[in-house]
Design an enzyme around this catalytic site. Structure first.
Site, PDB file in Angstrom:
ATOM      1  N   LYS A 297      -4.002 -18.952  -3.278  1.00  0.00           N
ATOM      2  CA  LYS A 297      -5.172 -19.375  -3.627  1.00  0.00           C
ATOM      3  C   LYS A 297      -5.589 -19.010  -5.041  1.00  0.00           C
ATOM      4  O   LYS A 297      -6.000 -19.758  -5.807  1.00  0.00           O
ATOM      5  CB  LYS A 297      -6.541 -18.940  -2.657  1.00  0.00           C
TER       6      LYS A 297
ATOM      7  N   LYS B  93     -13.200 -20.252   1.767  1.00  0.00           N
ATOM      8  CA  LYS B  93     -12.236 -20.181   2.555  1.00  0.00           C
ATOM      9  C   LYS B  93     -11.753 -18.873   2.152  1.00  0.00           C
ATOM     10  O   LYS B  93     -11.928 -18.109   1.194  1.00  0.00           O
ATOM     11  CB  LYS B  93     -11.122 -21.259   2.346  1.00  0.00           C
TER      12      LYS B  93
ATOM     13  N   ARG C 175       0.106 -33.021  -0.835  1.00  0.00           N
ATOM     14  CA  ARG C 175       1.282 -31.738  -0.983  1.00  0.00           C
ATOM     15  C   ARG C 175       2.202 -32.401  -1.926  1.00  0.00           C
ATOM     16  O   ARG C 175       2.550 -33.414  -1.739  1.00  0.00           O
ATOM     17  CB  ARG C 175       1.527 -31.458   0.441  1.00  0.00           C
TER      18      ARG C 175
ATOM     19  N   ARG D  72      -2.517 -35.938   2.969  1.00  0.00           N
ATOM     20  CA  ARG D  72      -2.858 -35.512   4.209  1.00  0.00           C
ATOM     21  C   ARG D  72      -4.264 -35.821   4.559  1.00  0.00           C
ATOM     22  O   ARG D  72      -5.180 -35.306   3.965  1.00  0.00           O
ATOM     23  CB  ARG D  72      -2.589 -34.064   4.415  1.00  0.00           C
TER      24      ARG D  72
ATOM     25  N   ARG E  36     -10.965 -31.238   6.459  1.00  0.00           N
ATOM     26  CA  ARG E  36      -9.672 -30.488   6.294  1.00  0.00           C
ATOM     27  C   ARG E  36      -8.596 -31.591   6.296  1.00  0.00           C
ATOM     28  O   ARG E  36      -8.358 -32.227   7.414  1.00  0.00           O
ATOM     29  CB  ARG E  36      -9.455 -29.484   6.978  1.00  0.00           C
TER      30      ARG E  36
ATOM     31  N   ASP F 208      -1.174 -28.029  -3.770  1.00  0.00           N
ATOM     32  CA  ASP F 208      -2.178 -29.011  -3.292  1.00  0.00           C
ATOM     33  C   ASP F 208      -3.000 -29.481  -4.300  1.00  0.00           C
ATOM     34  O   ASP F 208      -3.718 -28.873  -5.115  1.00  0.00           O
ATOM     35  CB  ASP F 208      -2.895 -28.095  -2.323  1.00  0.00           C
TER      36      ASP F 208
ATOM     37  N   GLU G 282      -4.260 -25.462  -4.525  1.00  0.00           N
ATOM     38  CA  GLU G 282      -3.653 -24.199  -4.258  1.00  0.00           C
ATOM     39  C   GLU G 282      -2.230 -24.190  -4.771  1.00  0.00           C
ATOM     40  O   GLU G 282      -1.768 -25.501  -5.135  1.00  0.00           O
ATOM     41  CB  GLU G 282      -3.593 -24.152  -2.688  1.00  0.00           C
TER      42      GLU G 282
ATOM     43  N   ASN H 283       1.325 -23.061  -3.070  1.00  0.00           N
ATOM     44  CA  ASN H 283       1.901 -22.270  -1.786  1.00  0.00           C
ATOM     45  C   ASN H 283       3.334 -21.961  -2.191  1.00  0.00           C
ATOM     46  O   ASN H 283       4.208 -22.937  -2.484  1.00  0.00           O
ATOM     47  CB  ASN H 283       1.718 -23.332  -0.807  1.00  0.00           C
TER      48      ASN H 283
END
Length: 319
Positions: A126, A161, A211, A226, A234, A274, A282, A284
């Site tokens: 994050k 979050k 993504r 997504r 979400r 993301d 984000e 990842n």
């Protein structure tokens, strides 16, 4: 000489055969004739300063009822492996941290670690994104309720979050006049003891949380959007979202250009960023997923491309 690849992952018997990205990587490596060795984090240890692993030879098959076979476990120096994939899912807890220390010792002994252990420690998924403010929405990291409430008052519709979660777990949306705001903040911060992230809500989430997978700091050709299920905020597949492969937009590619040089400098060879709308949310780096969904819908071979990149890295090291 046969390449020896180790993987550190969650228990293989618990993975989702149809979706697991680590399995795609193992298939790709095995197809190249590489030897595979399986470990879980608790199988790593250090003896007299030597990083060791209780590892079992692994075979993987394309059979949902029998997709892996493990040999006898044996204790071997991690440095005897050519490459180790660190594919343990978050949370980034104490065990995860200690595993990266052991992998750093393996790196010092000559193994190539994907991704670099130091970068796994440095690049919180994050917080790392906030290094690129030109790409991000309005964002705050804090534990103080007064500071967090002020951010909420300013932006009115906010996502809160944890910094160490995955799969959409413990993500809260707080609209204007949210009656449970105090409870949300108390729960996530443990009454002001733990930093969390606050992010301006992005209504573009309705069109998907994209993504983007990146190999050596360059994006693959398609993203996986997504799409949240009805009534959800979400898009995570683990939270019930559905994945639709799409081409990268011009803005997506621009964001990747901003991030790519830093990923290469930090030896983050495989990452999943993301993007919601035009905003990075984000980066990842621990165990990015969505290889299988993109491959299935577009005919790509992302894990093969990653193994080819790893082959080039190993060839360069040998030279």
């Amino acid at each position: 000489m046969t390449i020896r690849l180790g993987i550190v992952m969650d228990p293989i018997h618990h993975i989702n055969y149809k979706k697991d990205s680590s399995l795609a990587m193992l298939w790709a490596a095995q197809d190249l004739g590489w030897q595979l060795f399986y470990m879980e984090p608790q199988h790593l240890y250090a003896e007299q300063g030597v990083a060791m692993g209780l590892m079992a030879q692994l075979q993987v098959m394309h059979d949902p009822k029998n997709f892996y076979q493990l040999g006898e476990q044996q204790a071997l120096p991690l440095g005897d492996l050519d490459v180790i994939l660190m594919r343990k899912d978050p949370p980034f807890d104490t065990q995860f941290l200690h595993t990266t220390y052991l992998l750093s010792q393996a790196e010092d002994a000559g193994a190539l670690i994907i991704n670099k252990p130091q970068s796994l420690r440095d690049c919180n998924e994050k917080l790392f994104a906030t290094k690129f403010p030109q790409c991000c929405p309005e964002v705050l990291v804090a534990s103080n309720a007064t500071v967090l409430k002020a951010f909420h008052t300013q932006h009115e519709d906010v996502i809160f979050k944890p910094l160490d979660g995955m799969g959409g777990a413990s993500i809260f949306r707080a609209r204007k006049d949210e009656p449970n705001l105090n409870v949300i903040l108390e729960t996530l911060t443990e009454f002001g003891q733990i930093q969390i992230m606050a992010q301006r809500y992005l209504p573009e989430i309705k069109n998907g949380d994209k993504r983007i997978l990146m190999i050596n700091g360059y994006p693959v050709d398609h993203v996986l959007a997504r799409i949240p299920s009805s009534g959800e905020t979400r898009g995570n597949l683990a939270a019930g979202g559905s994945g639709v492969a799409r081409s990268l937009t011009k803005r997506d590619r621009w964001i990747c250009e901003q991030i790519g040089p830093t990923l290469r400098a930090k030896e983050i060879h495989f990452a999943g960023i993301d993007v919601i709308g035009d905003s990075l949310t984000e980066i990842n780096v621990t165990s990015p997923t969505c290889i299988r969904e993109i491959d299935d819908q577009t005919g790509s071979h992302i894990a093969v491309d990653l193994m080819q990149h790893i082959s080039q890295l190993l060839a360069t090291r040998s030279a």
